[in-house]
Design a protein around this motif. Sequence first.
Motif, PDB file in Angstrom:
ATOM      1  N   LEU A  65     -41.172  38.256 -27.240  1.00  0.00           N
ATOM      2  CA  LEU A  65     -42.061  38.482 -26.106  1.00  0.00           C
ATOM      3  C   LEU A  65     -43.540  38.400 -26.496  1.00  0.00           C
ATOM      4  N   SER A  66     -43.825  38.307 -27.780  1.00  0.00           N
ATOM      5  CA  SER A  66     -45.214  38.133 -28.220  1.00  0.00           C
ATOM      6  C   SER A  66     -45.624  36.664 -28.281  1.00  0.00           C
ATOM      7  N   ASP A  67     -44.682  35.752 -28.080  1.00  0.00           N
ATOM      8  CA  ASP A  67     -44.926  34.313 -28.219  1.00  0.00           C
ATOM      9  C   ASP A  67     -44.753  33.626 -26.869  1.00  0.00           C
ATOM     10  N   GLY A  68     -45.852  33.516 -26.130  1.00  0.00           N
ATOM     11  CA  GLY A  68     -45.794  32.936 -24.796  1.00  0.00           C
ATOM     12  C   GLY A  68     -45.383  31.479 -24.779  1.00  0.00           C
ATOM     13  N   VAL A  69     -45.809  30.703 -25.777  1.00  0.00           N
ATOM     14  CA  VAL A  69     -45.468  29.277 -25.825  1.00  0.00           C
ATOM     15  C   VAL A  69     -43.966  29.097 -25.999  1.00  0.00           C
ATOM     16  N   ALA A  70     -43.372  29.887 -26.894  1.00  0.00           N
ATOM     17  CA  ALA A  70     -41.927  29.804 -27.099  1.00  0.00           C
ATOM     18  C   ALA A  70     -41.167  30.166 -25.826  1.00  0.00           C
ATOM     19  N   THR A 106     -44.241  46.085 -24.704  1.00  0.00           N
ATOM     20  CA  THR A 106     -43.709  46.631 -23.454  1.00  0.00           C
ATOM     21  C   THR A 106     -44.567  46.252 -22.253  1.00  0.00           C
ATOM     22  N   GLY A 107     -45.897  46.223 -22.435  1.00  0.00           N
ATOM     23  CA  GLY A 107     -46.791  45.885 -21.336  1.00  0.00           C
ATOM     24  C   GLY A 107     -47.110  44.405 -21.261  1.00  0.00           C
ATOM     25  N   LEU A 108     -47.848  43.906 -22.258  1.00  0.00           N
ATOM     26  CA  LEU A 108     -48.246  42.498 -22.255  1.00  0.00           C
ATOM     27  C   LEU A 108     -47.052  41.557 -22.357  1.00  0.00           C
ATOM     28  N   GLY A 109     -45.964  42.008 -22.980  1.00  0.00           N
ATOM     29  CA  GLY A 109     -44.766  41.177 -23.065  1.00  0.00           C
ATOM     30  C   GLY A 109     -44.249  40.793 -21.698  1.00  0.00           C
ATOM     31  N   ALA A 164     -47.926  44.041 -12.885  1.00  0.00           N
ATOM     32  CA  ALA A 164     -47.935  42.598 -13.176  1.00  0.00           C
ATOM     33  C   ALA A 164     -46.839  41.894 -12.378  1.00  0.00           C
ATOM     34  N   THR A 165     -45.664  42.529 -12.300  1.00  0.00           N
ATOM     35  CA  THR A 165     -44.546  41.958 -11.549  1.00  0.00           C
ATOM     36  C   THR A 165     -44.872  41.872 -10.063  1.00  0.00           C
ATOM     37  N   VAL A 166     -45.439  42.945  -9.510  1.00  0.00           N
ATOM     38  CA  VAL A 166     -45.840  42.940  -8.099  1.00  0.00           C
ATOM     39  C   VAL A 166     -46.892  41.858  -7.857  1.00  0.00           C
ATOM     40  N   ASN A 167     -47.850  41.746  -8.777  1.00  0.00           N
ATOM     41  CA  ASN A 167     -48.924  40.761  -8.626  1.00  0.00           C
ATOM     42  C   ASN A 167     -48.404  39.336  -8.622  1.00  0.00           C
ATOM     43  N   TYR A 168     -47.503  39.013  -9.547  1.00  0.00           N
ATOM     44  CA  TYR A 168     -46.964  37.648  -9.604  1.00  0.00           C
ATOM     45  C   TYR A 168     -46.076  37.355  -8.394  1.00  0.00           C
ATOM     46  N   ARG A 169     -45.409  38.375  -7.882  1.00  0.00           N
ATOM     47  CA  ARG A 169     -44.613  38.198  -6.671  1.00  0.00           C
ATOM     48  C   ARG A 169     -45.512  37.845  -5.487  1.00  0.00           C
TER      49      ARG A 169
END
Length: 337
Positions: A65-70, A106-109, A164-169
């Motif tokens: 979860l620390s690797d956004g590209v992957a 937990t957060g940024l992931g 973040a989940t609410v925002n992307y929704r």
Amino acid sequence: MGKSALITGVTGQDGSYLAELLLGKGYTVHGLVRRSSSFNTERIDHIYQGPQEANRSFVLHHADLSDGVALVNLLRDLRPDEVYNLGAQSHVRVSFDAPLYTGDVTGLGSMRLLEAVRASGVETRIYQASSSEMFGATPPPQNEQTPFHPRSPYGCAKVYGYWATVNYREAYDMFAVNGILFNHESPRRGETFVTRKITRAVARIKAGLQDRLYLGNLDAVRDWGYAPEYVDAMWRMLQRDQPDDYVVATGEAATVRQFVETAFAHVDLDWAEYVRYDPKYERPSEVDALIGDASKAEELLGWKPSVRVDELARIMVDADRKQVEDQLAGVTVRIDR
């Protein structure tokens, strides 16, 4: 053709039960595993190393979860119908010792995963594992309208993932939901979590392998349910026509002391002879009471818990006693139930 799902945190308690549930429904399940020097798949070995047919439907992938590209590349390759984000540093007391790591994973992931779904252009449904710890100091009962007041770095990180989940929704019209799960336990719970610490100690004390159990705040009130039932609620959230957020809980309050009493009584021991207080297990800021109101989940998802706290304690004690007996007999132990 059956559905496919991607589970982060597949090697954890919830991830292993969810993988079993989805495989039973005919899904192809892809699990995310972090690269490390040790390969911790104990909870899923019975699936991963099971029959050949099951192996074809259960595939592990190395990513983090620390690797956004992957994450973007993996989503583009797999194009799963559903994504369950269960990956986290999930121990509340540990989050005080490792706040930055907890915030990152937990957060940024959760934000990295949401952004990976958006950037990949994959049409999928996303479940975010939110937590009752987000409510923290807000008095119970807690439901979907209760204000958040987290009392730990873990709770703060989960609040970030929730919004973040609410925002992307709302921003990208994504099917993204939050499952606000209250404490849920099982024989697969990590040994440093208080319920498993208790039931494992009960089994070891009964077998003569341990003399004392050291605990912190015995007066903390929690709402404890059974993990296999809670992963069913996760799945139900992603089968709805519209995305929404749901509290999942039993609505039954119990203190840590009550859990201790039930666990020791199940093996005919007096808990007061063995349990001692140790201040090192106290949190810098305590959450006094978490009691959930899951009436929305019952009404809209048709979900209702059946295992309550006393039965849960007995299930876990029995499993830990069996594990201790097998270890003493030199039998290879599988984490069951």
